[in-house]
Design a protein around this motif. Structure first.
Motif, PDB file in Angstrom:
ATOM      1  N   GLU A 297       0.836  -1.187   0.000  1.00 37.87           N
ATOM      2  CA  GLU A 297       0.000   0.000   0.000  1.00 37.87           C
ATOM      3  C   GLU A 297       0.880   1.250   0.000  1.00 37.87           C
ATOM      4  N   GLN A 298       0.425   2.267  -0.682  1.00 38.46           N
ATOM      5  CA  GLN A 298       1.202   3.501  -0.768  1.00 38.46           C
ATOM      6  C   GLN A 298       1.278   4.174   0.601  1.00 38.46           C
ATOM      7  N   VAL A 299       2.463   4.476   1.039  1.00 41.02           N
ATOM      8  CA  VAL A 299       2.634   5.221   2.283  1.00 41.02           C
ATOM      9  C   VAL A 299       3.115   6.609   1.904  1.00 41.02           C
ATOM     10  N   ILE A 300       2.246   7.574   2.093  1.00 43.94           N
ATOM     11  CA  ILE A 300       2.615   8.927   1.688  1.00 43.94           C
ATOM     12  C   ILE A 300       3.074   9.693   2.926  1.00 43.94           C
ATOM     13  N   PRO A 301       4.271  10.190   2.914  1.00 39.70           N
ATOM     14  CA  PRO A 301       4.743  10.901   4.108  1.00 39.70           C
ATOM     15  C   PRO A 301       3.955  12.181   4.314  1.00 39.70           C
ATOM     16  N   THR A 302       3.653  12.467   5.553  1.00 39.21           N
ATOM     17  CA  THR A 302       2.853  13.660   5.845  1.00 39.21           C
ATOM     18  C   THR A 302       3.715  14.912   5.808  1.00 39.21           C
ATOM     19  N   LYS A 303       5.002  14.731   6.052  1.00 38.61           N
ATOM     20  CA  LYS A 303       5.880  15.897   6.083  1.00 38.61           C
ATOM     21  C   LYS A 303       6.033  16.478   4.674  1.00 38.61           C
ATOM     22  N   GLN A 304       6.054  17.791   4.627  1.00 36.71           N
ATOM     23  CA  GLN A 304       6.250  18.456   3.328  1.00 36.71           C
ATOM     24  C   GLN A 304       7.701  18.264   2.886  1.00 36.71           C
ATOM     25  N   MET A 305       7.877  17.639   1.729  1.00 33.36           N
ATOM     26  CA  MET A 305       9.228  17.360   1.263  1.00 33.36           C
ATOM     27  C   MET A 305       9.711  18.499   0.371  1.00 33.36           C
ATOM     28  N   PRO A 306      10.948  18.914   0.523  1.00 31.25           N
ATOM     29  CA  PRO A 306      11.457  19.937  -0.408  1.00 31.25           C
ATOM     30  C   PRO A 306      11.540  19.368  -1.814  1.00 31.25           C
ATOM     31  N   PRO A 307      11.362  20.210  -2.817  1.00 31.38           N
ATOM     32  CA  PRO A 307      11.406  19.671  -4.178  1.00 31.38           C
ATOM     33  C   PRO A 307      12.778  19.097  -4.474  1.00 31.38           C
ATOM     34  N   GLY A 308      12.813  18.012  -5.171  1.00 31.55           N
ATOM     35  CA  GLY A 308      14.089  17.397  -5.493  1.00 31.55           C
ATOM     36  C   GLY A 308      14.370  16.184  -4.640  1.00 31.55           C
ATOM     37  N   LEU A 309      13.773  16.114  -3.440  1.00 31.45           N
ATOM     38  CA  LEU A 309      14.015  14.967  -2.575  1.00 31.45           C
ATOM     39  C   LEU A 309      12.973  13.908  -2.865  1.00 31.45           C
ATOM     40  N   GLN A 310      13.391  12.667  -2.994  1.00 33.21           N
ATOM     41  CA  GLN A 310      12.425  11.641  -3.344  1.00 33.21           C
ATOM     42  C   GLN A 310      12.261  10.632  -2.217  1.00 33.21           C
ATOM     43  N   VAL A 311      11.033  10.196  -2.053  1.00 28.47           N
ATOM     44  CA  VAL A 311      10.718   9.160  -1.078  1.00 28.47           C
ATOM     45  C   VAL A 311      10.031   8.056  -1.846  1.00 28.47           C
ATOM     46  N   GLU A 312      10.426   6.841  -1.629  1.00 32.61           N
ATOM     47  CA  GLU A 312       9.752   5.792  -2.379  1.00 32.61           C
ATOM     48  C   GLU A 312       9.476   4.589  -1.498  1.00 32.61           C
ATOM     49  N   ASN A 313       8.465   3.862  -1.888  1.00 35.28           N
ATOM     50  CA  ASN A 313       8.098   2.658  -1.158  1.00 35.28           C
ATOM     51  C   ASN A 313       8.956   1.496  -1.605  1.00 35.28           C
ATOM     52  N   ILE A 314       9.133   0.562  -0.696  1.00 34.99           N
ATOM     53  CA  ILE A 314       9.916  -0.618  -1.028  1.00 34.99           C
ATOM     54  C   ILE A 314       8.963  -1.747  -1.393  1.00 34.99           C
ATOM     55  N   ASP A 315       9.267  -2.371  -2.490  1.00 32.20           N
ATOM     56  CA  ASP A 315       8.403  -3.408  -3.016  1.00 32.20           C
ATOM     57  C   ASP A 315       9.070  -4.755  -2.763  1.00 32.20           C
ATOM     58  N   ASP A 316       8.289  -5.805  -2.621  1.00 36.77           N
ATOM     59  CA  ASP A 316       8.926  -7.095  -2.375  1.00 36.77           C
ATOM     60  C   ASP A 316       9.229  -7.839  -3.665  1.00 36.77           C
ATOM     61  N   ARG A 317       8.835  -7.289  -4.776  1.00 36.32           N
ATOM     62  CA  ARG A 317       9.081  -7.974  -6.041  1.00 36.32           C
ATOM     63  C   ARG A 317      10.130  -7.243  -6.875  1.00 36.32           C
ATOM     64  N   ILE A 318      10.000  -5.938  -6.899  1.00 34.50           N
ATOM     65  CA  ILE A 318      10.905  -5.136  -7.715  1.00 34.50           C
ATOM     66  C   ILE A 318      12.132  -4.778  -6.883  1.00 34.50           C
ATOM     67  N   MET A 319      13.282  -5.024  -7.426  1.00 36.15           N
ATOM     68  CA  MET A 319      14.501  -4.673  -6.712  1.00 36.15           C
ATOM     69  C   MET A 319      15.144  -3.449  -7.369  1.00 36.15           C
ATOM     70  N   THR A 320      15.600  -2.520  -6.541  1.00 33.72           N
ATOM     71  CA  THR A 320      16.287  -1.341  -7.060  1.00 33.72           C
ATOM     72  C   THR A 320      17.786  -1.563  -6.969  1.00 33.72           C
ATOM     73  N   LEU A 321      18.456  -1.264  -8.069  1.00 34.03           N
ATOM     74  CA  LEU A 321      19.884  -1.552  -8.148  1.00 34.03           C
ATOM     75  C   LEU A 321      20.591  -0.281  -8.597  1.00 34.03           C
ATOM     76  N   ASN A 322      21.594   0.108  -7.824  1.00 34.07           N
ATOM     77  CA  ASN A 322      22.386   1.272  -8.227  1.00 34.07           C
ATOM     78  C   ASN A 322      23.582   0.796  -9.010  1.00 34.07           C
ATOM     79  N   VAL A 323      23.662   1.146 -10.260  1.00 35.66           N
ATOM     80  CA  VAL A 323      24.852   0.815 -11.047  1.00 35.66           C
ATOM     81  C   VAL A 323      25.661   2.094 -11.159  1.00 35.66           C
TER      82      VAL A 323
END
Lengths: 191, 383
Positions: free
Chosen positions: B3-29
């Protein structure tokens, strides 16, 4: 470096200046004029032709009309992609300029032409990128290739592009907490 | 999906918040992974397939455009070639042409030919470097050794002309910095002929290699329409079947007096994108031979500039074909010795937009084949 202090030599009286010959503006090249006229005929009051030179033309547009003009260019002229987007800071005018350079791959007769589509947005003294009046509509719907260029202009000058799907920083770090660096009031350290 | 968890705090533009999924893996190359260059690619993978790719350049951003605003037109030369030191003549070319337009000086005929020859030599040097990297990341280590070795031939030649192996700072507004050495024509012709013979052998070991073809054909296909829509340039554009080369379409200096053939392939896959630069090198050899023949044997090589050249209240946008595609330079001048604003629009930055588009749906193992086929130079894109 120390300079030897010497008395300056007496100045020779300058020869009387010859009056420069009257300059006549060369006529605008016909081909370039034809497609600029197409734009000016459609948006007579909102656009202003800055120059029409050989292969290079520039049209200044009011910021409210920029999306409309871009759509017209996309639909009615062969210009199909943006090569470059330049953001320029003009602190004296309290404005920031954005120049789109458009080119054409599809039409061979237009392959030399670069049309500069320019506009200006108000500049804030204390910028708060994204939340102040320095905003423009994004041209990504018309010219998809501006996507990364507009992200760069956003981080470097603080011009927020509304309707741009991805308004994140591109080159600067995510936690950059200073002025947008290409503004003239951002000083290089040691300069 | 969680389920989408939307942070209540106002985020400055440019900063990203993302949910972690159990199927999709994020990889930094990257940004320090050798296979990514100095750049990070954030890929999301589902099993072995890439579902999303987000290029994150800027690791080697050096603020060339900001630096240019506080230096005059001459002192700007050495630092503006830093984005691509292997192709330093071509990256300086649009700047130098632009300054000549602003200041209003003519370039001697011989200097124009010297410029074209050195620009083409530099294009070959850059492409050889790129080809070496492309080879090694596809697991073909011979293709790393050969171009890296053959490149030395031309580097030696450039060293004889300019005095430096890579950062030449050779082009200046008004011509070139110094004349070519004695018997340059003979040495250059001999080196280029041998170089051409060598690179023709690459076909046997690399381009006709069935393993390479199996890996790169039909990988990362960019259609002609999308290549135009995304505004790609250079080898990426020409591999997708668009006949557009600035040397032919908008000739600068003496390219209009030379017979330049544009290499175009229709497939638009990684194989075609990697073959175009190699064909360009062969074409460069042709151009150099023609230019050597037509070059005036003596004459001035630079028009002397005033000590602190100034442009008027004017702007100029010039572009050339560099090793990675069109390189444009937009200079805004305000009657000062320094440019008011200088913008470099470079091929790498323009081709980057194609990367997320091409990677989606590919296997992760194909990422190097797609990424390096874009003829991408991270340092140039960051500027």
């Amino acid at each position: 470096m120390s300079k030897a202090e010497t008395t300056p030599p007496p100045k020779a009286t300058p020869p009387p200046k010859a009056t420069p010959p009257e300059k006549t503006e060369p006529p605008a090249p016909a081909f370039e004029k034809s497609y600029v006229d197409q734009i000016t005929n459609q948006f007579s009051d909102d656009v202003e032709v800055e120059y029409i030179k050989e292969n290079r033309t520039r049209v200044n547009v009011k910021k409210e009309k920029i999306a409309e003009v871009a759509k017209f260019i996309k639909d009615n002229t062969p210009f199909d992609h943006a090569e470059s987007v330049t953001g320029v800071d003009f602190p004296e005018d309290k404005e920031i300029g954005v120049v789109y350079h458009l080119g054409s791959y599809t039409d061979d007769t237009y392959s030399k032409q670069v049309l500069a589509l320019a506009t200006r947005v108000p500049r804030e003294e204390n910028p708060n990128p994204g939340n102040d009046s320095t905003k423009l509509p994004s041209l990504r719907d018309m010219f998809y290739s501006v996507e990364f260029h507009e992200r760069e202009v956003f981080e470097m000058l603080g011009v927020y592009f509304e309707s741009h799907p991805d308004n994140r920083r591109l080159l600067l770090p995510e936690d950059w907490a200073d002025l947008p660096p290409l503004r003239k009031d951002f000083r290089n350290k040691g300069r | 999906m969680t389920e989408q968890v939307i942070p209540t705090k106002q985020m400055p533009p440019g900063l990203q918040v993302e949910n972690i999924d159990d199927r999709i893996m994020t990889l930094n190359v990257g940004p320090q992974h050798p296979g990514s260059g100095h750049m990070r690619i954030i890929v999301k993978i589902d099993g072995d397939y890439i579902v999303d790719a987000d290029p994150d350049p800027g690791y080697v951003h050096r603020g060339e455009e900001k630096m240019a605003e506080s230096r005059n037109y001459i002192t700007n030369i050495p630092h503006l070639e830093r984005p691509v030191i292997h192709d330093s003549c071509n990256i300086l070319y649009p700047y130098v042409l632009g300054v000549e337009d602003l200041v209003g000086i003519e370039v001697p005929e011989r200097a124009k030919y010297v410029r074209v020859i050195t620009a083409e030599l530099n294009r070959c040097i850059y492409i050889q470097y790129w080809l070496a990297i492309y080879g090694i990341f596809l697991g073909h280590s011979t293709m790393f050794m050969w171009p890296a070795g053959d490149r030395e031939l031309l580097i030696d030649l450039m060293e004889k002309i300019t005095g430096a192996r890579v950062t030449h700072a050779y082009f200046i507004p008004g011509g070139v910095r110094n004349d070519v050495p004695a018997n340059f024509e003979d040495v250059c012709l001999r080196q280029v002929n041998y170089f051409e013979k060598r690179i023709k052998e690459y076909a046997d070991i690399f381009y006709d290699n069935p393993i390479l073809k199996a890996r790169t054909e039909d990988t990362g296909v960019l259609s002609k329409e999308d290549a135009i829509r995304l505004g790609t340039t250079g080898s990426v554009l020409r591999a997708s079947g668009v006949d557009y080369d600035i040397r032919v379409k908008e000739p600068y200096d003496v390219y209009d007096e030379l017979d330049v053939h544009t290499n175009v392939l229709k497939a638009g896959d990684s194989y075609a994108r990697s073959k175009i630069p190699w064909l360009d090198m062969l074409e460069s050899c042709n151009i150099i031979r023609q230019a050597l023949e037509k070059m005036p044997k003596s004459g001035s090589i630079r028009t002397k500039l005033k000590p602190n050249p100034k442009g008027g209240d004017d702007e100029v946008y010039r572009r050339v074909e560099s090793g990675r595609g069109a390189a444009g330079c937009h200079i805004i001048s305000k009657s000062k010795p320094e440019p008011y604003r200088l913008k470099l629009s470079v091929g790498s930055f323009r081709n980057l937009i194609a990367l997320p588009y091409l990677l989606k749906g590919e296997k992760l193992g194909n990422m190097p084949a797609v990424y390096w086929s874009l003829n991408y130079w991270p340092v140039e894109a960051d500027r």
